[in-house]
Design an enzyme around this catalytic site. Sequence first.
Site, short mmCIF file in Angstrom:
data_model
loop_
_atom_site.label_atom_id
_atom_site.label_comp_id
_atom_site.label_asym_id
_atom_site.label_seq_id
_atom_site.Cartn_x
_atom_site.Cartn_y
_atom_site.Cartn_z
N LEU A 1 47.68 52.55 52.31
CA LEU A 1 46.46 52.86 51.55
C LEU A 1 45.71 51.58 51.21
O LEU A 1 46.30 50.51 51.09
CB LEU A 1 46.81 53.62 50.27
CG LEU A 1 47.58 52.91 49.14
CD1 LEU A 1 46.70 52.03 48.28
CD2 LEU A 1 48.26 53.94 48.26
N ASN B 1 48.36 44.57 58.54
CA ASN B 1 47.53 43.79 57.63
C ASN B 1 47.00 42.53 58.31
O ASN B 1 45.84 42.14 58.10
CB ASN B 1 48.31 43.42 56.36
CG ASN B 1 48.20 44.52 55.32
OD1 ASN B 1 47.55 45.53 55.54
ND2 ASN B 1 48.85 44.33 54.18
N ALA B 2 47.83 41.90 59.13
CA ALA B 2 47.39 40.68 59.81
C ALA B 2 46.23 41.00 60.77
O ALA B 2 45.24 40.25 60.84
CB ALA B 2 48.55 40.06 60.57
N CYS C 1 47.26 41.64 48.85
CA CYS C 1 48.16 41.73 50.00
C CYS C 1 47.82 40.91 51.23
O CYS C 1 48.71 40.33 51.85
CB CYS C 1 48.33 43.19 50.39
SG CYS C 1 49.19 44.09 49.09
#
Length: 457
Positions: free
Chosen positions: A161, A222-223, A274
């Site tokens: 999310l 995420n990267a 994050c």
Amino acid sequence: MAKPMKICCIGAGYVGGPTMAVIAEKCPHVAVQVVDVDAEKIEAWNSDTLPIFEPGLADIVRRSRGRNLFFSTDRATAIGSADIIFVAVGTPTKTNGIGAGRAADLVYIEKCARDIARLARGPKIVVEKSTIPVRTSDALKEILNNNGDGQFQVLSNPEFLAEGTAIRDLHRADRVLIGGDQTPEGLRAIDTLAAIYENWIPRERIIKTNLWSAELSKLTANAFLAQRISSINAISALCESTGADVDEVARAIGADSRIGPEFLKASAGFGGSCFRKDILNLVYLCEHFGLKEPADYWNKVVEIIDYQKRRFSAKIVRALFNTVSGKKIAILGFAFKKDTNDTRDSPAISVCRDLMKENARLSIFDPQASGESILGALGRGSKSVSSGIAIERDAYAACHGAHAVAILTEWDLFKELDFQRIFHGMEKPARIFDGRNILDRKALEQIGFKTYGIGKP
Ligand code: NAD
Ligand code: UGA
């Protein structure tokens, strides 16, 4: 009749709270207990003022709380009686010791594992919801199996999310990822957790993998997202040097279905709790395994964010005749993105700190981030730092008497401000630095403003 399933979630933060609220909403037959060590936060979850702002969340909590959704500090009872235990505690970047500044600090995860081992009775499925380095499940298993009664299955079920759209993302997840041991017991545990999500997520969107693939996929997702933003930000600098418009470039390249239109918005840097920490963690993992070139590659993604933030503050100072000393600068938006009250690693922090070093006076307005969290992020502890910062209740007060306005969060309400009124209250020449490219610069220039965007001619 089979006894109703009980879920416990350790950690009532930005992930634990919304995720469990949606599970409770979609699975009325399941009792969900969310526990946290922070008594104040639990009190807020049980009140009308939730500790986090997230569109749609308050309604869902109101409907389920006290029915099958409970917030408490009583970890012993919740852990002891649960069938499935989610671990959704923070995994910040280590600040000292080996890997400081890059590796994930697993102190809270380890504490949870020890608590579970001590308090659990009978078979439990332990679910890693927090984002953790690949192979953390090995450590979890070792702690659980050496300290508990050995009846644990560990699963990795990373959360994808995004804040500000958490409820929508949870309701309509692109995918749910569940990794587990490829043994009969592990596969059974995966199916048990999948059955919870199948109450609202189509089965074909539930991806089942081994433990390590699930752990590594989260850091990798995420990267990849962050890398797109860094790529477009790098191009934004080139746009400013050449007269190209970064939004036009993004639109043109995003129309290629192989590239796609999302995550191509240039800005004064990206933030949040994050992206930076997860990429640094990936860099650390690569280094740990002796993979220097991949480590350097991912590290650049982080370097570009810092470059972009520095570039934005320097642009403000340069345009104000190379000095902002004693000048009032209005900061509109402090949260790291719209529709959240979260200020963790917000680009606004670096930009404000840069301007404070130049002795500017800052007047800050954000519709959701509290004054306390803003001042905390700017180091209110020291007197010299806290003087010269005013937290305002609305954008008009923040801009009154200012030499410049800097937009640092893309809140929709900033697009609807009465800029004529703002212009009249400002020192002239009045300047607007739109760090999110959300305003109609032509209209502002007609009023008399001098305007500056990111990657704009
Ligand atoms: P958060 O700081 O908002 O919440 C973590 C909570 O855990 C805090 O309330 C803290 O008091 C509590 N806690 C810590 N140790 C505890 C213990 N031993 N027992 C009980 N409670 C304890 O963090 P978050 O933003 O919810 O992130 C949690 C994890 O999820 C992180 O690993 C993060 O990387 C990951 N994640 C976050 C997001 C996001 O959008 N914030 C999205 C996906 C994944
Ligand atoms: C991000 C991911 O999008 C989630 O999938 C992931 O679960 C989460 O991190 C996590 O692991 O914590 P989040 O940080 O909440 O979610 O928000 P994003 O929408 O990704 O935005 C992050 C930052 O990038 C914000 O500062 C945002 O303004 C910025 N951004 C985003 C851009 O500068 N340009 C874009 O095109 C998109």
